[in-house]
Design a protein around this motif. Structure first.
Motif, PDB file in Angstrom:
ATOM      1  N   LEU A  32       0.841  -1.203   0.000  1.00  0.00           N
ATOM      2  CA  LEU A  32       0.000   0.000   0.000  1.00  0.00           C
ATOM      3  C   LEU A  32       0.874   1.250   0.000  1.00  0.00           C
ATOM      4  N   GLY A  33       1.912   1.258   0.827  1.00  0.00           N
ATOM      5  CA  GLY A  33       2.822   2.400   0.869  1.00  0.00           C
ATOM      6  C   GLY A  33       3.523   2.623  -0.460  1.00  0.00           C
ATOM      7  N   TRP A  34       3.896   1.529  -1.114  1.00  0.00           N
ATOM      8  CA  TRP A  34       4.533   1.652  -2.414  1.00  0.00           C
ATOM      9  C   TRP A  34       3.550   2.215  -3.443  1.00  0.00           C
ATOM     10  N   THR A  35       2.301   1.815  -3.353  1.00  0.00           N
ATOM     11  CA  THR A  35       1.275   2.334  -4.262  1.00  0.00           C
ATOM     12  C   THR A  35       1.069   3.836  -4.036  1.00  0.00           C
ATOM     13  N   VAL A  36       0.977   4.237  -2.770  1.00  0.00           N
ATOM     14  CA  VAL A  36       0.836   5.659  -2.456  1.00  0.00           C
ATOM     15  C   VAL A  36       2.041   6.429  -2.984  1.00  0.00           C
ATOM     16  N   ALA A  37       3.241   5.914  -2.745  1.00  0.00           N
ATOM     17  CA  ALA A  37       4.451   6.585  -3.207  1.00  0.00           C
ATOM     18  C   ALA A  37       4.455   6.717  -4.731  1.00  0.00           C
ATOM     19  N   PHE A  38       4.015   5.661  -5.419  1.00  0.00           N
ATOM     20  CA  PHE A  38       3.992   5.693  -6.883  1.00  0.00           C
ATOM     21  C   PHE A  38       3.073   6.797  -7.394  1.00  0.00           C
ATOM     22  N   PHE A  39       1.834   6.813  -6.911  1.00  0.00           N
ATOM     23  CA  PHE A  39       0.880   7.794  -7.426  1.00  0.00           C
ATOM     24  C   PHE A  39       1.248   9.213  -6.996  1.00  0.00           C
ATOM     25  N   TYR A  40       1.747   9.389  -5.776  1.00  0.00           N
ATOM     26  CA  TYR A  40       2.158  10.715  -5.338  1.00  0.00           C
ATOM     27  C   TYR A  40       3.318  11.226  -6.200  1.00  0.00           C
ATOM     28  N   HIS A  41       4.325  10.393  -6.383  1.00  0.00           N
ATOM     29  CA  HIS A  41       5.501  10.805  -7.149  1.00  0.00           C
ATOM     30  C   HIS A  41       5.123  11.091  -8.607  1.00  0.00           C
ATOM     31  N   LEU A  42       4.225  10.291  -9.150  1.00  0.00           N
ATOM     32  CA  LEU A  42       3.755  10.510 -10.519  1.00  0.00           C
ATOM     33  C   LEU A  42       3.051  11.861 -10.646  1.00  0.00           C
ATOM     34  N   LEU A  43       2.067  12.104  -9.792  1.00  0.00           N
ATOM     35  CA  LEU A  43       1.291  13.333  -9.900  1.00  0.00           C
ATOM     36  C   LEU A  43       2.126  14.562  -9.558  1.00  0.00           C
ATOM     37  N   ASN A  44       2.954  14.458  -8.539  1.00  0.00           N
ATOM     38  CA  ASN A  44       3.795  15.606  -8.194  1.00  0.00           C
ATOM     39  C   ASN A  44       4.873  15.821  -9.249  1.00  0.00           C
ATOM     40  N   GLY A  45       5.305  14.769  -9.919  1.00  0.00           N
ATOM     41  CA  GLY A  45       6.236  14.916 -11.029  1.00  0.00           C
ATOM     42  C   GLY A  45       5.610  15.669 -12.188  1.00  0.00           C
ATOM     43  N   ILE A  46       4.342  15.399 -12.460  1.00  0.00           N
ATOM     44  CA  ILE A  46       3.620  16.145 -13.500  1.00  0.00           C
ATOM     45  C   ILE A  46       3.521  17.615 -13.100  1.00  0.00           C
ATOM     46  N   ARG A  47       3.270  17.852 -11.822  1.00  0.00           N
ATOM     47  CA  ARG A  47       3.227  19.224 -11.301  1.00  0.00           C
ATOM     48  C   ARG A  47       4.577  19.921 -11.504  1.00  0.00           C
ATOM     49  N   LEU A  72      -2.414  15.724  -3.640  1.00  0.00           N
ATOM     50  CA  LEU A  72      -2.759  14.916  -2.465  1.00  0.00           C
ATOM     51  C   LEU A  72      -4.084  14.183  -2.652  1.00  0.00           C
ATOM     52  N   ILE A  73      -5.078  14.880  -3.159  1.00  0.00           N
ATOM     53  CA  ILE A  73      -6.390  14.256  -3.388  1.00  0.00           C
ATOM     54  C   ILE A  73      -6.289  13.214  -4.497  1.00  0.00           C
ATOM     55  N   GLY A  74      -5.582  13.544  -5.577  1.00  0.00           N
ATOM     56  CA  GLY A  74      -5.406  12.597  -6.671  1.00  0.00           C
ATOM     57  C   GLY A  74      -4.678  11.342  -6.228  1.00  0.00           C
ATOM     58  N   THR A  75      -3.701  11.502  -5.346  1.00  0.00           N
ATOM     59  CA  THR A  75      -2.981  10.343  -4.811  1.00  0.00           C
ATOM     60  C   THR A  75      -3.934   9.427  -4.062  1.00  0.00           C
ATOM     61  N   ALA A  76      -4.764  10.007  -3.214  1.00  0.00           N
ATOM     62  CA  ALA A  76      -5.720   9.197  -2.450  1.00  0.00           C
ATOM     63  C   ALA A  76      -6.715   8.497  -3.376  1.00  0.00           C
ATOM     64  N   VAL A  77      -7.251   9.225  -4.337  1.00  0.00           N
ATOM     65  CA  VAL A  77      -8.253   8.648  -5.249  1.00  0.00           C
ATOM     66  C   VAL A  77      -7.646   7.532  -6.089  1.00  0.00           C
ATOM     67  N   LEU A  78      -6.483   7.766  -6.666  1.00  0.00           N
ATOM     68  CA  LEU A  78      -5.864   6.745  -7.518  1.00  0.00           C
ATOM     69  C   LEU A  78      -5.424   5.522  -6.723  1.00  0.00           C
ATOM     70  N   THR A  79      -4.928   5.737  -5.502  1.00  0.00           N
ATOM     71  CA  THR A  79      -4.527   4.599  -4.671  1.00  0.00           C
ATOM     72  C   THR A  79      -5.730   3.742  -4.318  1.00  0.00           C
TER      73      THR A  79
END
Length: 131
Positions: A72-87, A110-117
């Motif tokens: 789960l932590g790896w999934t959160v890290a993946f989506f956060y890093h992806l979305l913040n990288g786009i930012r 932050l919201i996108g990370t939660a939704v995608l995870t």
């Protein structure tokens, strides 16, 4: 004034936490987490190629009380890093530097990370027939 104990530069105890600094620090931490997760993925692929018994043992670890939070932590890290990288790519192009926009995009990450995870885990469980 050598006797006065003042910090030489602005210190973390002086500054109040801001969303922009927190998201920057989280981006670095999630990058480290993804690197560690990549090593685990290589391990998983190696075990998968080595035989069914070893693969079953690793899969039972993945489903354990320790393995699931790690995944789960790896999934959160993946989506956060992806979305913040786009930012960050938008910032590199010169967009979104205004403070209100930076805060909106930070909250969107932050919201996108939660939704995608949540979506990834729900779809994963649905695909496995757990629902």
């Amino acid at each position: 004034m050598a006797g006065h104990p003042r910090p030489l530069s602005p210190h973390l105890q002086i500054y109040q936490r801001q969303l922009t600094s927190v998201t920057s620090i989280l981006h670095r931490f999630t990058g480290i987490g993804l690197a560690v997760g990549l090593l685990y993925l290589v391990c998983w692929l190696t075990v998968a190629a080595s035989g069914l018994d070893a693969f079953d043992r690793l899969q039972s670890f993945n489903g354990s009380i320790i393995g699931r939070p790690l995944l789960l932590g790896w999934t959160v890290a993946f989506f956060y890093h992806l979305l913040n990288g786009i930012r960050h790519l938008a910032w590199d192009a010169g967009w979104g530097f205004e403070l209100p926009t930076a805060y909106k995009s930070g909250y969107a990450v932050l919201i996108g990370t939660a939704v995608l995870t949540i979506a990834a885990w729900v779809i994963g469980y649905y695909q496995m027939g757990a629902f």
